[in-house]
Design a protein around this motif. Structure first.
Motif, short mmCIF file in Angstrom:
data_model
loop_
_atom_site.label_atom_id
_atom_site.label_comp_id
_atom_site.label_asym_id
_atom_site.label_seq_id
_atom_site.Cartn_x
_atom_site.Cartn_y
_atom_site.Cartn_z
N THR A 82 0.81 -1.22 0.00
CA THR A 82 0.00 0.00 0.00
C THR A 82 0.85 1.28 0.00
O THR A 82 0.33 2.33 -0.32
N ILE A 83 2.11 1.17 0.37
CA ILE A 83 2.89 2.41 0.43
C ILE A 83 3.64 2.64 -0.89
O ILE A 83 4.01 1.70 -1.56
N PRO A 84 3.80 3.91 -1.26
CA PRO A 84 4.44 4.21 -2.54
C PRO A 84 5.89 3.76 -2.59
O PRO A 84 6.57 3.73 -1.56
N ALA A 85 6.36 3.43 -3.79
CA ALA A 85 7.77 3.10 -3.98
C ALA A 85 8.59 4.32 -3.56
O ALA A 85 8.19 5.45 -3.76
N GLY A 86 9.71 4.07 -2.93
CA GLY A 86 10.55 5.20 -2.51
C GLY A 86 10.25 5.65 -1.10
O GLY A 86 10.99 6.45 -0.53
N CYS A 87 9.14 5.18 -0.54
CA CYS A 87 8.84 5.51 0.85
C CYS A 87 9.40 4.38 1.74
O CYS A 87 9.25 3.21 1.44
N THR A 88 10.08 4.76 2.80
CA THR A 88 10.70 3.78 3.69
C THR A 88 9.75 3.40 4.82
O THR A 88 9.16 4.27 5.46
N SER A 97 4.75 12.29 3.23
CA SER A 97 5.75 11.57 4.01
C SER A 97 6.64 10.71 3.11
O SER A 97 6.18 10.13 2.13
N THR A 98 7.92 10.59 3.48
CA THR A 98 8.82 9.69 2.75
C THR A 98 9.23 8.51 3.63
O THR A 98 9.95 7.62 3.19
N MET A 99 8.81 8.53 4.90
CA MET A 99 9.25 7.52 5.84
C MET A 99 8.17 7.37 6.90
O MET A 99 7.83 8.35 7.58
N ILE A 100 7.60 6.17 7.02
CA ILE A 100 6.58 5.98 8.06
C ILE A 100 7.11 5.04 9.12
O ILE A 100 7.90 4.14 8.84
N ARG A 101 6.70 5.28 10.35
CA ARG A 101 7.19 4.50 11.50
C ARG A 101 6.00 3.72 12.06
O ARG A 101 5.14 4.27 12.73
N VAL A 102 5.97 2.42 11.76
CA VAL A 102 4.77 1.64 12.06
C VAL A 102 5.08 0.47 12.97
O VAL A 102 5.91 -0.38 12.65
#
Ligand SMILES: *Cc1c(COP(=O)(O)O)cnc(C)c1O
Length: 226
Positions: free
Chosen positions: A13-19, A206-211
């Motif tokens: 579900t998260i875009p390519a390039g997002c960490t 956002s380019t980086m999500i903390r999950v």
């Protein structure tokens, strides 16, 4: 099994390039290993002692991100191996990271934490403080620190409009600082979004999500004084 499925669903579900930073605080090493075995390598911890214990026993190609409030007297313990510190909230802390980075011969990647929530308890610079710090040119004094972006945490609330506004404000600041092309302040990563709000954070840039919870399930609450 469940951890792996959660991770794979998230990654779709998260875009390519997002960490995706898998927040493994309070999780036992075997559960982290379960995530590792799906190929995941980026994990986040918020307590120095806990991070050290896990660093010792888990594979050395894990990229450990530090995401919690960092006391200056503990920087020395993580300086040799930490991949990214998300939560730099004072100039004093930058100074110490620089010192410890020098001691171990590293340039340590950092994000500056910006206070965007309404809650009083959240750490971080204000937009004005961070702008002043970057414009002052002081980052040139810290050759063992590499600032690569900003981090923020939205208010813990069901009011999605408020959360979106807070993320949008942080993205605006990020874009302004990026456009200013300030030396030593690369604006490449914008760390925002947790289990409860990462879809909004992604929509807001956002380019980086903390999950954590959305991967590992509900945390067993550590003792309040732990
Ligand atoms: C615990 C934590 C997270 C992850 O929270 P979840 O709601 O479990 O996804 C993200 N960022 C920081 C700074 C945290 O302390």
């Amino acid at each position: 099994m469940e951890i792996g499925a959660n991770l794979n669903n998230l990654k779709q579900t998260i875009p390519a390039g997002c960490t995706l930073v898998a927040v493994s605080k309070t999780q036992a090493a075997d559960r982290i290993l379960e995530a590792y075995e799906t190929g995941h390598r980026v994990f986040g911890e918020n307590k120095v002692q806990e991070l050290l214990a896990k660093y010792e026993v888990l594979p050395k190609d894990i990229q450990w991100h530090f995401i919690g409030h960092l006391q200056t007297n503990k920087v020395k313990f993580i300086a040799p191996f930490v991949s990214l510190i998300h939560s730099v909230d004072s100039t004093r802390l930058l100074e110490e990271i620089n010192k410890q980075g020098g001691r171990v011969g590293r340039v340590i990647p950092c994000l500056l934490q910006i206070h965007i929530a309404q809650e009083e308890t959240k750490y971080g610079f204000s937009a004005e403080e961070v702008t002043n710090l970057l414009e002052s040119g002081r980052l040139a004094d810290f050759p063992h620190v590499r600032v690569i972006g900003l981090m923020g945490m939205a208010t813990f609330t069901d009011d999605t409009h408020q959360v979106r506004e807070e993320f949008r404000g942080l993205k605006d600041l990020f874009d302004r600082l990026k456009a200013a092309q300030i030396p030593h302040a690369e604006m490449k990563e914008l760390s925002m979004g947790m289990s409860g709000d990462f879809p909004i954070a992604l929509e807001e840039g956002s380019t980086m999500i903390r999950v954590g919870t959305a991967i590992f399930g509900e945390r067993v609450k550590p003792h309040p004084r732990a």
